[in-house]
Structures are given as C-alpha cells and as structure tokens.
Scaffold this active site. Structure first.
Site, short mmCIF file in Angstrom:
data_model
loop_
_atom_site.label_atom_id
_atom_site.label_comp_id
_atom_site.label_asym_id
_atom_site.label_seq_id
_atom_site.Cartn_x
_atom_site.Cartn_y
_atom_site.Cartn_z
N ASP A 1 -18.46 36.71 33.07
CA ASP A 1 -19.05 36.41 31.76
C ASP A 1 -20.55 36.16 31.90
OD1 ASP A 1 -18.67 35.53 28.87
OD2 ASP A 1 -19.61 33.76 29.74
N HIS B 1 -22.65 28.96 33.40
CA HIS B 1 -22.74 27.54 33.08
C HIS B 1 -21.38 26.86 33.25
CE1 HIS B 1 -22.26 29.99 29.35
NE2 HIS B 1 -21.15 29.28 29.30
N GLN C 1 -23.09 23.35 27.21
CA GLN C 1 -22.93 24.30 28.31
C GLN C 1 -24.19 24.26 29.18
OE1 GLN C 1 -22.24 27.56 25.56
NE2 GLN C 1 -20.19 27.89 26.39
N ARG D 1 -13.34 38.97 34.89
CA ARG D 1 -14.43 39.30 33.97
C ARG D 1 -15.60 38.35 34.21
NH1 ARG D 1 -16.17 37.19 29.05
NH2 ARG D 1 -17.02 38.66 27.52
N ARG E 1 -16.26 33.61 13.90
CA ARG E 1 -15.50 34.51 14.79
C ARG E 1 -14.01 34.22 14.74
NH1 ARG E 1 -19.02 33.73 20.16
NH2 ARG E 1 -18.75 31.59 19.44
N GLU F 1 -19.62 41.62 32.08
CA GLU F 1 -19.90 41.49 30.65
C GLU F 1 -21.42 41.59 30.48
OE1 GLU F 1 -20.22 38.77 26.79
OE2 GLU F 1 -20.64 38.07 28.82
#
Length: 619
Positions: free
Chosen positions: A258, A159, A226, A256, A493, A300
């Site tokens: 995602d 996204h 997103q 990476r 988080r 990921e």
C-alpha cells in the site's frame, strides 16, 4: 566436516551480493544488514511444509500467475460474511463465481473510528477481533490453497496507527522509537517539507504534519492518526520486512504494498517515487525470493503510466510482480460519460507498447474512489478541454446531475475552490441500474445491464488479471445507510462498501432478474476468456481504428487465431468494425459475421469476434 547447504542458503547466495550492496549503499550499516539476513533465515525456518512445497511448485512454473483463467475478487470480510470463518464457509460461492484470486481488504488490528478503513494498523501480527484471529486467517489461507484460490492481503507500508506500540513508545520518549517516525520540536523543518510536498487529502486532512498534545510535531501524510514511518532508519525496514514475511508465512500468496511511492522522504522533494523507493522495493522482492518465492508483490501506485511502469523494475532486477491499471480504469469511466473513445484508444496504445512481462490488475471498481487522473494536456490540445470544467462535467454526469444521465454516485473530497472531487459508487449504480430499478423502467434496465456487462467485457479483454469488486457479480447498488452511521458518514467511500446483500445472490440463476442476467452474463464472459488462447498474456494486442468515434476496437492475436473486440460507448446503435477479410464468430451469442468491417452494435453493447485461420484453411 562441510555443512550441507539448505534451500535457503542456495537462494540467498543468488541474491547476496546485490542485496548487501543495495542495503549498505542505503544504510551504510553492516551490522544492521547481518541482522536482516539472520531475520530472513528465521522466517524461512518458520515457513511450514505446505508453503515450502507450494514455493517449489511455483518456482518450477514461474508463469503460474499469468494464466488466462485467473479471476480476482476483492471484498471486505465483515461486509461479505461477517468474519474470516464466515468467508471460509462461503468458499463454494466464490468458486461458483469463478474466483481463484481473493483479495481481502484490510483486516489487521486498527482503532475503531481512526482506521481509514483499516489502513491505520496498530498491530501487524493481530487481526481485528471482530473478524477473528490470526489462526482463523491461517485456516482460511489453508482452505483457499486446497481449492486453488490464492489469497491477497494489504500490507500498509507508509505508516502505522498512532496506537501502534512503536508510536506509543515514541510519544512517551523511549530511546530508539522516535527515530522510527519523523518527529520535530519546532515547525521549521515541517514547513520546509510542506513547501514542496503535495497534500494527499487537502480538504479532509490538510497538511502533512500533526502537532501532538505535548507540542511535538509528527509527519502524517494521510490522516493525523497515521504516522509516517522513517525508512531511512534500517530498523524500520528490517522490522517491516519481518512483518511482511510473517503474513506470508500465514499462507498469504499476494502482498499488496500500500502507498509504496510515498515511503521515502527527503527534504526539498515531493516525497514521491524517489530512487530510494525502488531500492527498497527491489530488496523486498529479493527477500521474498529467498524466503517465500511463491509469494507475489502487488504495488499500489495510483499515478500516471510514466510513474507506474518503473515499479516493475527491469527483467534483470524486478521489483513488483504486478501493478494496478489505474489510468485505464479512470479513462474507461471518462469514456462512458463522453461517448468518445479517443483518449481510451490512446491509453491502450501506451499500455500495449509496454513489455509483455509487465502484468497489470484490471478493474472497474474497487474499495476506493475514482480519481480523474486523465491526460489533460492531450485533451486540451486535441479537444480544447479545460481540466477543471471537465472534472465537473464527469462528476455531474456520474452523480446524475447532468441532464440525461442515469448514473448515481456521490462525490468524495470535494474541493469547490479547485473544482476538483473524486467519485464514489458501485458499478451497477454508475451504469444506471439503480435509476432504472427505482423508476421501474424495464427498457432502461435492459440498457443499464447491457452497459454493465459491456464494461466487464472490456475489462476482461485487457491483458493481465481481471478483478471484480464483491457485489458487482449480482449488480449490488449503492448503500446509502452509511449516512446514518457516525463512524462512516464523513467518508462517502462507504457508499460502495456496503454489506453484501445475500438476498440478491439468490437470484443469480434467474435470467428474468437483472441479478441473474449480470451473474450469468459475467460467468459466460469469464469462461470464454479462460477457453480462448487469444486471451493469453503472450498474445499480440493492439487497438485499432473502428471507423467510429464511439467504438473502441481492441485486437488480440495468438497463433492462427484473431479476436476482434468492439465496444460501443454510446447509447445509440452504431455500425463499426476493422478492415479484415473473412468470416468471424461472435463468441458471446454464437452469431456468424461474413464481414467485420461494419458490425452493428447495440447501445452500450459489445462484440467478441473470433477468426480461426487454421480451421478456415482446413475447410
């Protein structure tokens, strides 16, 4: 006169037929494919000499990223050093930590307050201004390359931010841009999607679609800001591949990918792990092998092992170079809370049975929460465990609500209806260091530090690349200040995403402090791993019965050497071992053991026991 072939031409020739077949089978558009190839040529032409030289070295040594001395660290630039320039100034500290693989968490331009920690990218060619510029990122990459540090960066594939230029033009109705996303004028198709598509964040961002102020409806699998990209549109794949190669040309060594399992959407499916995802991943791999073969792709894939392994591809048609070992991480924390190693042993049997070419990144903590994606059918069959009740137990244990637990964490995305929630917290706080330090109890603190080091020893014992989370090397505790920050308080988080406390690092050489014990203990473990051939990626590795339900035994063999790794997941002294003859040397402390059938392990302690048959035969 015949034109001389370039390095690019030779690489492209090796992949051209497969690349064209996959591309045209997916898109049926040869014009778009021709554009794609020309884009690859432009990106190769823009790759500077230092990076081309590195590509050549790595092509000549294709196993360069499988060395046993590789050690990763992941960090947020602002939390660690304020800016990209600040990270460059701290490279000496990172090298002191033994780090030669540095993962910088999302740092591309994202709107403040609507970024999901940087995972809502508004511009793939620009760095967040407060962190620096793209030139600063390239200078950091240059500096890392000079000292032997590979740089990893997140590439958000699924996204863009709603503030991205494409999204703004799509919202305004400009031709060609609405087709880059999933736009609908009514709820008919979105509701049909939602009948089969699971929600990613059912409590904080329910649903998979968002209605805009003008009445249009757009797919938003993660958060409303997103917008999911439509990879059925070849322009999206072409332009996103070019964005990826742009970052590679800035000197990024590892990209990476995602949320890669989500990138292909199809009505009537769960929009996860569809075959087209693997076609796209394979094409991305070939694009890199043509333009920048020294660059690695890290997938990921936060799913169970059966759905993770396919993202490696096959030896003939590889996809990702490496993947996260997510299930082992979650199972490790389950094992600490239960004191029973049965599930972890079963997990390692599955991992050890995979081809040795499959390279995992192993970790204890990262920027994200811990999701309890365990093998519940097996737990139910073996122990009669109920999934909901067990998740509640684990969360109660690691938030310190369970009697006798010294762990300190917080829940994320708690759903009381389903009894489900994920967990946040630093390694040290989850191991009990925070509670022991607060209580001023030296006995508890010693046990908590031992637990922390044992978990790191377990991570380092696994095959693959070990990655530590910034702050874990000095036992950084939970940061509760996020509760008073209006931009962060809704996302627990941030409990483990706090600023790096440089004052703690000043104690790293002082063995009278828990920071020094953790730092020096971890460095000792890392150096032993780098020295011992048994930790090679091509070593034989298998779990074995330890004679104790509380102790995991992992065996590694290379040539004439065998390493027996024992990990006590209980808070009691335990005797355990494996059925072997001969004497072994305990690597961490140098003790000799005439037998490894019954080794005493301290509470939450471990032992690395090495037998060198060649040396013993010589004597």
């Amino acid at each position: 006169m015949k034109t001389r072939k370039t390095v690019f031409d030779n690489r492209l020739e090796q992949h051209y037929n497969e690349l064209k077949w996959l591309y045209c089978e997916l898109y049926r558009d040869e014009g778009a494919f021709d554009y794609f190839v020309q884009m690859l040529r432009r990106c190769w032409a823009d790759r500077k000499k230092a990076l081309r030289n590195q590509d050549a070295r790595r092509e000549a040594d294709p196993a360069w990223y499988r060395r046993r001395d590789l050690l990763g660290m992941m960090l947020y630039v602002d939390a660690f050093a304020g800016s990209l320039e600040g990270v460059r100034a701290k490279l000496d500290y990172l090298r002191e930590c033994g780090v030669n693989y540095l993962h910088l968490m999302p740092l591309l331009a994202s709107p403040k307050g609507r970024s999901d920690g940087g995972y809502a990218v508004a511009d793939f060619r620009r760095v967040q201004p407060e962190l620096g510029t793209m030139e600063d990122l390239e200078q950091l990459a240059d500096a890392c390359r000079k000292v032997g540090v590979s740089l990893c960066l997140d590439f958000v594939m699924n996204h863009t931010s709603e503030d991205h230029e494409w999204a703004q033009k799509a919202r305004a109705g400009e031709p060609g841009y609405r087709d880059r996303y999933f736009f609908y004028d009514t709820w008919d198709i979105p509701r049909a999607f939602e009948r089969t598509v699971p929600q990613v964040f059912p409590t904080t961002a329910p649903g998979s679609f968002t209605q805009l102020e003008n009445g249009q409806i757009v797919m938003t699998s993660f958060y409303p800001y997103q917008w999911d990209l439509n990879y059925a549109n070849p322009m999206v794949f072409n332009d996103m591949t070019e964005n990826l190669l742009f970052l590679a040309n800035r000197g990024i060594d590892v990209i990476r990918l995602d949320a890669i399992p989500y990138i292909w959407k199809e009505l009537g499916t769960d929009c996860r792990n569809l075959p087209q995802v693997h076609q796209l991943a394979r094409m991305l791999r070939m694009a890199c092998e043509v333009v920048c073969p020294g660059v690695l792709l890290l997938g990921e894939v936060v799913m169970e092992p059966a759905k993770v392994a396919p993202y490696f591809g096959t030896p003939e048609k590889p996809e990702c170079h490496m993947l996260y070992n997510v299930t082992t991480m979650a199972t490790t924390w389950h094992t600490l809370a239960t004191g029973d190693v049965s599930l972890l042993k079963r997990q390692m049997e599955a991992v050890c049975a995979l081809p040795r070419d499959f390279l995992f990144l192993n970790y204890l903590r990262c920027h994200d929460d811990i999701g309890w994606g365990l093998d519940y059918p097996w737990l139910r069959e073996r122990f009669g465990i109920d999934e909901v009740a067990h998740k509640r137990y684990l969360n109660d244990w690691f938030t310190g609500r369970w009697p006798g637990s010294d762990a300190r964490g917080e829940l994320y995305n708690d759903d009381p209806r389903l009894g489900d929630a994920r967990l946040c917290g630093t390694t040290a706080s989850l191991c009990g260091v925070e509670a022991a330090d607060y209580e001023g109890d030296p006995f508890k603190l010693e046990r908590a530090v031992a637990c922390d080091l044992t978990l790191h020893a377990w991570m380092l014992s696994q095959s693959g690349i070990p990655v530590i989370y910034s702050g874990d090397e000095v036992g950084q505790l939970n940061d509760y200040t996020y509760h008073s920050d209006s931009d962060k308080r809704e996302d627990s988080r941030y409990l483990h995403r706090g600023r790096f406390r440089w004052g703690l690092a000043e104690y790293r050489d002082n063995l009278d402090t828990y920071q020094g014990k953790l730092f020096q203990g971890l460095r000792r473990l890392e150096k032993l791993r780098a020295e011992e051939p048994c930790f090679d990626g091509d070593a034989d590795v298998w779990p074995e019965d330890s004679g104790s339900a509380q102790v995991l035994a992992l065996c590694r063999r290379k040539g004439g050497q065998e390493l027996i790794c024992l990990f006590n997941f209980s808070n009691q002294f335990v005797y355990a071992g494996v059925d072997r003859d001969g004497s072994y040397t305990e690597l961490m402390y140098g003790h000799r053991h005439d037998s490894v059938r019954s080794v005493q392990l301290w509470p939450n302690g471990f032992a690395w026991l090495l037998r060198d048959e060649t040396a013993q035969d010589a004597t």
